[in-house]
Design a protein around this motif. Structure first.
Motif, PDB file in Angstrom:
ATOM      1  N   LYS A  54      13.572 -14.405 -38.935  1.00 23.04           N
ATOM      2  CA  LYS A  54      14.572 -14.238 -39.977  1.00 23.04           C
ATOM      3  C   LYS A  54      15.791 -13.866 -39.924  1.00 23.04           C
ATOM      4  O   LYS A  54      16.872 -14.300 -39.989  1.00 23.04           O
ATOM      5  CB  LYS A  54      13.754 -13.352 -41.160  1.00 23.04           C
ATOM      6  CG  LYS A  54      14.724 -13.459 -42.346  1.00 23.04           C
ATOM      7  CD  LYS A  54      14.295 -12.592 -43.506  1.00 23.04           C
ATOM      8  CE  LYS A  54      15.158 -12.578 -44.874  1.00 23.04           C
ATOM      9  NZ  LYS A  54      16.486 -12.194 -44.397  1.00 23.04           N
ATOM     10  N   SER A  56      17.304 -13.605 -36.711  1.00 18.94           N
ATOM     11  CA  SER A  56      18.208 -14.502 -36.059  1.00 18.94           C
ATOM     12  C   SER A  56      18.633 -15.804 -36.860  1.00 18.94           C
ATOM     13  O   SER A  56      19.730 -16.256 -36.531  1.00 18.94           O
ATOM     14  CB  SER A  56      17.138 -15.261 -34.856  1.00 18.94           C
ATOM     15  OG  SER A  56      16.395 -14.217 -34.037  1.00 18.94           O
ATOM     16  N   THR A  57      17.733 -16.322 -37.760  1.00 16.99           N
ATOM     17  CA  THR A  57      18.305 -17.444 -38.527  1.00 16.99           C
ATOM     18  C   THR A  57      19.561 -16.939 -39.338  1.00 16.99           C
ATOM     19  O   THR A  57      20.450 -17.699 -39.537  1.00 16.99           O
ATOM     20  CB  THR A  57      16.984 -18.202 -39.412  1.00 16.99           C
ATOM     21  OG1 THR A  57      16.068 -18.505 -38.710  1.00 16.99           O
ATOM     22  CG2 THR A  57      17.489 -19.009 -40.387  1.00 16.99           C
ATOM     23  N   ASP A  58      19.481 -15.946 -40.029  1.00 12.40           N
ATOM     24  CA  ASP A  58      20.495 -15.332 -40.667  1.00 12.40           C
ATOM     25  C   ASP A  58      21.836 -15.138 -40.098  1.00 12.40           C
ATOM     26  O   ASP A  58      22.803 -15.485 -40.599  1.00 12.40           O
ATOM     27  CB  ASP A  58      19.993 -13.949 -41.352  1.00 12.40           C
ATOM     28  CG  ASP A  58      18.932 -13.814 -42.448  1.00 12.40           C
ATOM     29  OD1 ASP A  58      18.785 -14.989 -42.957  1.00 12.40           O
ATOM     30  OD2 ASP A  58      18.311 -12.948 -42.779  1.00 12.40           O
ATOM     31  N   LYS A  61      23.180 -18.617 -39.410  1.00 13.01           N
ATOM     32  CA  LYS A  61      23.889 -19.152 -40.379  1.00 13.01           C
ATOM     33  C   LYS A  61      25.231 -18.548 -40.711  1.00 13.01           C
ATOM     34  O   LYS A  61      26.004 -19.466 -41.091  1.00 13.01           O
ATOM     35  CB  LYS A  61      23.032 -19.137 -41.784  1.00 13.01           C
ATOM     36  CG  LYS A  61      21.705 -19.998 -41.746  1.00 13.01           C
ATOM     37  CD  LYS A  61      20.900 -19.652 -43.064  1.00 13.01           C
ATOM     38  CE  LYS A  61      19.820 -20.444 -43.181  1.00 13.01           C
ATOM     39  NZ  LYS A  61      18.774 -20.324 -44.213  1.00 13.01           N
TER      40      LYS A  61
END
Length: 217
Positions: A54, A56-58, A61
């Motif tokens: 999560k 890493s994804t944040d 983005k």
């Protein structure tokens, strides 16, 4: 004067630095999961993997909107997208309460880049947690942006302030100051400007970004 190539390299270094920890945690978690047989420990490993994924994804983005071309959007980016990105980063920090004062539903891409980077600088300053207030509105052909960090022992190096105001001395541009320098260049190119004010337990970052031609009115 730093070349555009050097600036791009420093921004990439910043991206790699910020992603190294969560991606490294993913790698370590997978190794532990492969060797762990205890059901309870395996469950904990999976929870850590989910948290690292999560984060890493944040961050990705955020980098997409704050540094990239924000592909998939037109000339304007929905404010909701920026709110979700900053909200996620603040949530990952688990110490910052965030409040929004947005008079618009969408903003020009350059303004969104500036807003996200100011918000990130403000978040970084709240090392002991606190409150982050972010506001933006259109006014007389400009987008005015404010990010206000309130908390104990604000951590803000004046070299970041000099970068925001385009006053870096030779040799002071590093991966740590590259983002502030980038948005200072962006604001200057558009005929706008950035400023900051640091007081006891309060850091205020502001920007005035003229709207691109053809988008006013």
């Amino acid at each position: 004067m730093t070349s555009q190539t050097d600036l791009a390299a420093l921004l990439c270094s910043r991206l790699c630095h910020d992603l190294l920890s969560p991606v490294g945690a993913l790698s370590n978690g997978l190794e532990l999961l492969a060797d762990e047989q205890d059901p309870e420990m395996r469950e904990r490993c999976i929870e850590l993997l989910e948290a690292s994924a999560k984060i890493s994804t944040d961050k990705l983005k955020f980098f997409r909107l704050a540094f990239g071309a924000a592909g998939g959007f037109g000339d304007n980016v929905p404010v909701e997208e920026a709110q979700q990105v900053i909200g996620a980063l603040a949530g990952d920090a688990k110490k910052v309460e965030i409040h929004w004062a947005m008079a618009e539903t969408s903003l020009p891409k350059p303004a969104v880049k500036v807003m996200l980077n100011l918000a990130q600088i403000a978040l970084d300053a709240l090392v002991r947690g606190g409150r982050l207030d972010i506001g933006a509105e259109r006014l007389e052909g400009n987008v005015e942006i404010v990010a206000r960090a309130t908390g104990a022992r604000i951590a803000f190096d004046d070299v970041i302030g000099r970068a925001l105001q385009g006053e870096l001395r030779e040799g002071e541009l590093t991966s740590r100051t590259a983002a502030a320098h980038m948005i200072a260049l962006l604001a200057d190119e558009l005929g706008g400007g950035l400023q900051y004010r640091l007081a006891d337990d309060v850091l205020v970052l502001g920007a005035v970004i003229p709207e691109p031609e053809g988008m006013i009115g």
